[in-house]
Scaffold this motif. Structure first.
Motif, PDB file in Angstrom:
ATOM      1  N   THR A 131      28.992  49.472  21.113  1.00  0.00           N
ATOM      2  CA  THR A 131      30.024  48.783  21.869  1.00  0.00           C
ATOM      3  C   THR A 131      29.440  47.924  22.990  1.00  0.00           C
ATOM      4  O   THR A 131      28.340  48.168  23.483  1.00  0.00           O
ATOM      5  CB  THR A 131      31.019  49.776  22.507  1.00  0.00           C
ATOM      6  OG1 THR A 131      30.313  50.619  23.432  1.00  0.00           O
ATOM      7  CG2 THR A 131      31.687  50.624  21.450  1.00  0.00           C
ATOM      8  N   ARG A 173      38.312  45.388  28.435  1.00  0.00           N
ATOM      9  CA  ARG A 173      38.272  45.908  27.074  1.00  0.00           C
ATOM     10  C   ARG A 173      36.851  46.239  26.628  1.00  0.00           C
ATOM     11  O   ARG A 173      35.867  45.687  27.108  1.00  0.00           O
ATOM     12  CB  ARG A 173      38.900  44.913  26.109  1.00  0.00           C
ATOM     13  CG  ARG A 173      38.145  43.617  25.964  1.00  0.00           C
ATOM     14  CD  ARG A 173      38.508  42.878  24.677  1.00  0.00           C
ATOM     15  NE  ARG A 173      39.902  42.897  24.373  1.00  0.00           N
ATOM     16  CZ  ARG A 173      40.758  41.913  24.647  1.00  0.00           C
ATOM     17  NH1 ARG A 173      40.344  40.841  25.280  1.00  0.00           N
ATOM     18  NH2 ARG A 173      42.021  42.007  24.282  1.00  0.00           N
ATOM     19  N   VAL A 185      34.556  46.233  23.165  1.00  0.00           N
ATOM     20  CA  VAL A 185      34.570  45.649  21.827  1.00  0.00           C
ATOM     21  C   VAL A 185      33.269  45.962  21.100  1.00  0.00           C
ATOM     22  O   VAL A 185      32.277  46.353  21.709  1.00  0.00           O
ATOM     23  CB  VAL A 185      34.765  44.108  21.878  1.00  0.00           C
ATOM     24  CG1 VAL A 185      36.054  43.737  22.595  1.00  0.00           C
ATOM     25  CG2 VAL A 185      33.577  43.430  22.554  1.00  0.00           C
ATOM     26  N   ASP A 188      39.434  44.193  17.895  1.00  0.00           N
ATOM     27  CA  ASP A 188      38.286  44.347  18.782  1.00  0.00           C
ATOM     28  C   ASP A 188      37.020  44.756  18.038  1.00  0.00           C
ATOM     29  O   ASP A 188      35.922  44.636  18.577  1.00  0.00           O
ATOM     30  CB  ASP A 188      38.583  45.405  19.860  1.00  0.00           C
ATOM     31  CG  ASP A 188      39.614  44.918  20.867  1.00  0.00           C
ATOM     32  OD1 ASP A 188      39.929  43.710  20.858  1.00  0.00           O
ATOM     33  OD2 ASP A 188      40.114  45.741  21.650  1.00  0.00           O
ATOM     34  N   TYR A 189      37.158  45.267  16.818  1.00  0.00           N
ATOM     35  CA  TYR A 189      36.001  45.765  16.070  1.00  0.00           C
ATOM     36  C   TYR A 189      35.958  45.168  14.664  1.00  0.00           C
ATOM     37  O   TYR A 189      36.978  44.806  14.097  1.00  0.00           O
ATOM     38  CB  TYR A 189      36.050  47.295  15.962  1.00  0.00           C
ATOM     39  CG  TYR A 189      35.770  47.997  17.267  1.00  0.00           C
ATOM     40  CD1 TYR A 189      34.476  48.371  17.621  1.00  0.00           C
ATOM     41  CD2 TYR A 189      36.793  48.271  18.166  1.00  0.00           C
ATOM     42  CE1 TYR A 189      34.206  48.997  18.825  1.00  0.00           C
ATOM     43  CE2 TYR A 189      36.544  48.904  19.374  1.00  0.00           C
ATOM     44  CZ  TYR A 189      35.243  49.268  19.693  1.00  0.00           C
ATOM     45  OH  TYR A 189      34.990  49.880  20.893  1.00  0.00           O
ATOM     46  N   SER A 210      35.339  38.240  16.558  1.00  0.00           N
ATOM     47  CA  SER A 210      36.028  38.980  17.612  1.00  0.00           C
ATOM     48  C   SER A 210      35.281  38.850  18.928  1.00  0.00           C
ATOM     49  O   SER A 210      35.871  38.574  19.974  1.00  0.00           O
ATOM     50  CB  SER A 210      36.156  40.457  17.213  1.00  0.00           C
ATOM     51  OG  SER A 210      36.662  41.219  18.285  1.00  0.00           O
ATOM     52  N   LYS A 217      36.906  37.032  22.207  1.00  0.00           N
ATOM     53  CA  LYS A 217      37.362  38.010  23.203  1.00  0.00           C
ATOM     54  C   LYS A 217      36.425  38.144  24.393  1.00  0.00           C
ATOM     55  O   LYS A 217      36.851  38.523  25.489  1.00  0.00           O
ATOM     56  CB  LYS A 217      37.555  39.380  22.542  1.00  0.00           C
ATOM     57  CG  LYS A 217      38.711  39.443  21.557  1.00  0.00           C
ATOM     58  CD  LYS A 217      38.801  40.817  20.904  1.00  0.00           C
ATOM     59  CE  LYS A 217      39.910  40.850  19.860  1.00  0.00           C
ATOM     60  NZ  LYS A 217      41.255  40.828  20.468  1.00  0.00           N
TER      61      LYS A 217
END
Length: 389
Positions: A248, A263, A265, A352-353, A358, A362
């Motif tokens: 992550t 967030r 991600v 997000d994944y 992404s 993001k």
């Protein structure tokens, strides 16, 4: 009369809906241009897709940042390697005097190699071949350092992977480390959707090195991560067997405060493992979530489970960032960029994944918007102060 009234109401509603739908484009066209003198340095352009800096140029135009003369930035507005028809090329070296620029962005200095340039449209097998042009040079670091140390005009410097690892000479790599307030561990890595030998994105030399190091054939089939050290040592991390979830990317408390993004991600491309030194601050970090077998592998090779993804340091009144990943690298973009909030809209359309797009929409896009805005505001403030004095 009632029918006419209903018809007018219906037309009004349709017009309002159309106006709302078109408002991002209307607002964008009425927003004033903002002038920034931006330098892009990209040595890794074996084909004319310009993917190592294409994303940044798209964002510059979307955020309405233009050259000082009002012209928009284009894909050819960079220094480095320029491929031309019939296997010809030209090199536009980094200028010695960088004092006029507001923002310097070293997107990638890995370079161009025989097989990439003269072979197929892309180096599918990832074989190592003769270097045509690449690697950061000491003279280039000297130019950047001089611009930061000898200019009273505030500048922003961004350096991105791969501008430290091979083929950059070890001595030069340490000079760049010192400039950025970092220390490279010697490790780089990447996530692969499948570790199967049929995956053309895995360089062929990885299989040979694995056989040499471990004395057995490569037999991985699932998804996972390949880690490579600067002495060619390999470490393979298998998902589910060695990890409990994807690696992550998450902002530190300072990063959350500066960029307003909380967030977490996934990140799914190339990265390097850096250590902070001196007063360098971590803006964001990568974290691995490991099983016992994964922890054993990390311990054996001395790899930390969490390490910086974005760092920030200061030189006088200038600010420098290092991106420990191939963040700007992206091939395809919407044809239209002339709409307010388009990057934000794109970020809402993907999870997000699970994919590299992404991360671009993001994380990279809002980070670059904030950095550009900060650079512009600082420039405007200094210009205003100078005019008063």
């Amino acid at each position: 009369m009632k029918f006419l009234k209903n018809k007018i109401t219906g037309i009004t509603i349709v017009l309002i809906v159309i106006l709302v739908a078109l408002s991002p484009w209307i607002i964008w066209h009425f927003k004033p241009d903002r002038h920034l003198d931006v330098l892009v340095f990209d040595k890794t352009v074996p084909q004319n897709n310009y993917r190592e800096h294409k994303g940044f140029i798209w964002l510059l135009n979307s955020f309405k940042y233009t050259k000082l003369n009002g012209d928009k930035y284009g894909l050819l507005d960079y220094f480095g390697f320029f491929p031309e028809p019939n296997y010809k090329y030209k090199i536009k070296p980094l200028p010695k005097d960088l004092s006029k620029y507001d923002l310097l962005y070293v997107t990638d200095t890995y370079g161009v190699y025989d097989r990439d340039f003269y072979g197929t449209s892309k180096n599918i097998e990832g074989e190592r071949s003769q270097k045509i042009y690449g690697g950061t040079q000491s003279s280039e670091i000297s130019s950047i350092k001089s611009a930061l140390e000898n200019s009273n005009k505030s500048k922003t410097l961004i350096v991105e992977f791969n501008s430290l690892a091979s083929p950059t000479d070890t001595k030069v790599q340490k000079e760049m480390d010192q400039l950025l307030g970092l220390k490279w561990s010697g490790w780089i890595g990447r996530e692969f959707k499948t570790l199967n030998k049929n995956n053309e994105e895995i360089p062929r030399w990885v299989f040979r090195n694995y056989r040499k190091q471990y004395g057995k054939e490569w037999n991985f089939t699932g998804s996972g991560y390949v880690f490579v050290k600067n002495d060619d040592t390999l470490m393979i991390l298998e998902k589910r067997k060695d990890t409990t979830k994807d690696m992550t990317f998450k902002f530190s408390p300072k990063g959350q405060e500066d960029f307003g993004i909380k967030r977490e991600v996934g990140y799914y491309y190339w990265f390097d493992i850096m250590e902070k030194v001196n007063n360098t601050e971590s803006i964001a970090d990568y974290t691995f979530f490991l099983t016992e077998s994964g922890k054993d592998k990390f311990k054996k090779f001395g790899i930390p489970t969490s390490f910086p993804a974005i760092t920030e340091s200061k030189i006088k009144n200038h600010i420098t960032y290092y991106f420990s990943g191939d963040y700007a690298d992206k091939g395809e973009f919407p044809v239209v960029y002339q709409a307010v909030g388009l990057p934000k809209i794109n970020s809402l359309l993907i999870s997000d994944y699970g994919n590299t797009d992404s991360f671009f929409w993001k994380i990279y896009a809002p980070v670059m918007q904030k950095i550009l805005d900060n650079t512009y505001e600082k420039k405007s403030s200094e210009t205003k102060t100078a005019s008063i004095n």
